[in-house]
Design an enzyme around this catalytic site. Structure first.
Site, PDB file in Angstrom:
ATOM      1  N   HIS A 129       0.865  -1.169   0.000  1.00  0.00           N
ATOM      2  CA  HIS A 129       0.000   0.000   0.000  1.00  0.00           C
ATOM      3  C   HIS A 129       0.913   1.234   0.000  1.00  0.00           C
ATOM      4  CE1 HIS A 129      -2.917   2.860   1.747  1.00  0.00           C
ATOM      5  NE2 HIS A 129      -3.870   2.002   1.465  1.00  0.00           N
ATOM      6  N   ASP A 206       2.697  -4.777   8.061  1.00  0.00           N
ATOM      7  CA  ASP A 206       1.468  -4.008   7.865  1.00  0.00           C
ATOM      8  C   ASP A 206       0.296  -4.985   7.937  1.00  0.00           C
ATOM      9  OD1 ASP A 206      -0.790  -2.847   6.799  1.00  0.00           O
ATOM     10  OD2 ASP A 206       0.206  -2.003   5.038  1.00  0.00           O
ATOM     11  N   GLN A 209      -4.974  -5.411   6.665  1.00  0.00           N
ATOM     12  CA  GLN A 209      -5.982  -6.358   6.152  1.00  0.00           C
ATOM     13  C   GLN A 209      -6.016  -7.636   6.972  1.00  0.00           C
ATOM     14  OE1 GLN A 209      -8.238  -5.750   3.859  1.00  0.00           O
ATOM     15  NE2 GLN A 209      -7.398  -3.739   3.437  1.00  0.00           N
ATOM     16  N   LYS A 232     -10.867  -1.236   9.965  1.00  0.00           N
ATOM     17  CA  LYS A 232     -10.988  -2.394   9.081  1.00  0.00           C
ATOM     18  C   LYS A 232     -11.340  -3.648   9.858  1.00  0.00           C
ATOM     19  CE  LYS A 232      -8.236  -0.420   5.425  1.00  0.00           C
ATOM     20  NZ  LYS A 232      -6.973  -0.363   4.702  1.00  0.00           N
ATOM     21  N   CYS A 370      -4.590   2.280  -3.883  1.00  0.00           N
ATOM     22  CA  CYS A 370      -3.376   2.781  -3.206  1.00  0.00           C
ATOM     23  C   CYS A 370      -2.195   1.840  -3.399  1.00  0.00           C
ATOM     24  CB  CYS A 370      -3.595   3.019  -1.714  1.00  0.00           C
ATOM     25  SG  CYS A 370      -4.795   4.295  -1.361  1.00  0.00           S
TER      26      CYS A 370
HETATM   27  C1  PLP Z   1      -6.001   0.399   4.484  1.00  0.00           C
HETATM   28  C2  PLP Z   1      -4.594  -0.036   4.403  1.00  0.00           C
HETATM   29  C3  PLP Z   1      -3.549   0.782   4.823  1.00  0.00           C
HETATM   30  C4  PLP Z   1      -3.776   2.178   5.327  1.00  0.00           C
HETATM   31  O1  PLP Z   1      -4.596   2.195   6.443  1.00  0.00           O
HETATM   32  P1  PLP Z   1      -5.169   3.590   6.994  1.00  0.00           P
HETATM   33  O2  PLP Z   1      -6.231   3.164   7.931  1.00  0.00           O
HETATM   34  O3  PLP Z   1      -5.681   4.341   5.807  1.00  0.00           O
HETATM   35  O4  PLP Z   1      -4.034   4.289   7.658  1.00  0.00           O
HETATM   36  C5  PLP Z   1      -2.277   0.286   4.747  1.00  0.00           C
HETATM   37  N1  PLP Z   1      -2.022  -0.945   4.294  1.00  0.00           N
HETATM   38  C6  PLP Z   1      -2.999  -1.774   3.885  1.00  0.00           C
HETATM   39  C7  PLP Z   1      -2.662  -3.135   3.420  1.00  0.00           C
HETATM   40  C8  PLP Z   1      -4.316  -1.337   3.909  1.00  0.00           C
HETATM   41  O5  PLP Z   1      -5.279  -2.152   3.494  1.00  0.00           O
END
Ligand code: PLP
Length: 412
Positions: A129, A206, A209, A232, A370
């Site tokens: 992302h 990260d 998800q 999320k 993104c």
């Molecule tokens: C949504 C997402 C982000 C960013 O998250 P924010 O809540 O917008 O800060 C980063 N990495 C992944 C894989 C995402 O799905």
């Protein structure tokens, strides 16, 4: 991909917990398939927010009055709940942020600025992302570090032998997505972490998800940093978590300066508070932090493995149905995926697909999600993406397929 066993969850009953789902959009019942962007909130979470503002809104940690104590207790109880959720060893390792993006920037700006120097290498992957690309580019520009990228194969999986070739004693930090938001790929982060540690690099994962779909255990993974966003995982927006190993957090300089992150301030010198407070300057998102505990309890109540099984079932069904459509190509056919499916259709722009589906009350995401470099890797500008949550049904998948047939009829 294997067919998942039939779910034991009562989805119709679960849907009653989500007021937003019960509305018409453009004259049709809403189908919400944009869960990878943010998922919807169940009543208990909405109630937790209301209860906080109706019953015990007060600023935390400083006050000695009743409401302040109540708010502080609820705030810190959330920290313990997140600690448990991640299986972190210490509660001090849980830092509240504004989200995944904020957590990654925190690590880049504190750990990165202090410990990375000219010529040091940072490894990310080709499916990151933007929020796990840009903060490192900013750091590289400032510190003279070099960014290296693990390539992605045609199925949408990371090429691990190429990853190993990238690693050397110059590698100081590896930052990789646990689950791709664009493709649904579940990456083998345990192996990635192990190999990074073998060359002495620290690893950030990260988990934006992964957090609502997979069982997480930062100790078993041996992750140095793990970040996610509450919005999320059925929680509020504007709130997230950074997990960091205590020794690393102790060694890191603070991020923002202000109230709460200090022990003592004089005009000559300020001493900083200990983690996690060192990284939580100012009044935090108290209500949202409090409600996260409720979101985690909600997921726990359903059972994360039941949620995962239901979503796998939907993914399997949707994938089969999508493949029946002429000229439709699924982007991302990894062996291990969560409930995310992305596709392109011959002769039809994804934006047109999104608009025509919306006219039928179906919410999907279109575009690059993104992840522009990943789209470039596949030679496309973007995809249409459907992403599933626990409240979605096979009937809704049928609506999507019928909707796509209509798109083809109108556009071709
Ligand atoms: C949504 C997402 C982000 C960013 O998250 P924010 O809540 O917008 O800060 C980063 N990495 C992944 C894989 C995402 O799905």
């Amino acid at each position: 991909m294997q067919a998942a066993p039939e779910t034991i969850l009562d989805i119709a009953k679960i849907r009653q917990d989500f007021p937003i789902l019960h509305q018409q959009v453009n004259g049709r019942p809403l189908v919400y398939f944009d869960n990878a962007a943010t998922n919807q909130k169940p009543l208990p979470v909405i109630d937790a927010l209301t209860r906080y503002y109706e019953g015990y809104n007060a600023n935390i940690h400083r006050g000695i009055h009743h409401l302040a104590e109540q708010a502080t207790a609820a705030f810190e109880a959330s920290r313990r709940a997140v600690q448990q959720f991640l299986n972190a060893k210490h509660w001090e390792e849980i830092i509240f942020t504004y989200g995944t993006t904020d957590g990654i920037n925190l690590v880049a700006q504190t750990y990165g600025r202090k410990f990375l120097n000219a010529g040091d290498e940072i490894v990310i992957s080709g499916m990151e992302h933007h929020s796990n690309i840009v903060p490192w580019q900013m750091l590289c520009e400032e510190r003279g570090c070099v960014l290296r990228v693990i390539p992605v194969d045609d199925n949408g999986e990371l090429m691990l032998d190429e990853y190993e070739k990238l690693l050397s004693e110059r590698t100081k930090l590896v930052s990789v997505v646990h689950v791709s938001n664009s493709l649904g790929t579940i990456n083998p982060v345990e192996t990635i972490i192990e190999k990074a540690h073998a060359v002495g690099a620290v690893v950030l994962i990260d988990g934006a998800q992964a957090s609502s779909h997979l069982d997480l255990d930062v100790q078993a993974l041996d992750a140095d940093f793990y970040v996610f966003s509450a919005h999320k995982l059925y929680g509020p927006t504007g709130m997230g978590v950074l997990y960091g190993k205590r020794a690393l957090l102790d060694a890191m300089p603070p991020y923002r300066g202000g109230g709460e992150m200090i022990k003592e301030v004089t005009f000559e010198k300020t001493t900083y508070n200990d983690p996690p407070y060192k990284f939580e300057a100012g009044t935090p998102n108290i209500a949202d932090v409090v409600a996260v505990k409720t979101a985690l309890e909600y997921m726990d109540g359903l059972g994360k493995e039941n949620i995962a099984a239901h979503e796998a079932d939907l993914l399997h069904y949707a994938t089969e149905q999508l493949q029946e459509l002429d000229g439709l190509r699924i982007i991302g056919q990894a062996k291990h995926k969560i409930g995310v499916v992305s596709w392109v259709m011959d002769g039809i722009h994804h934006q047109d697909t999104g608009v025509i589906l919306d006219q039928q009350g179906i919410a999907v995401r279109t575009g690059h999600h993104c992840t522009q470099p990943l789209m470039q890797r596949f030679g496309i500008a973007g995809t249409t993406r459907a992403s599933f949550a626990v409240y979605n049904t096979k009937d809704e998948v049928d609506r999507l397929i019928a909707g796509l047939r209509r798109v083809q009829k109108m556009m071709l």
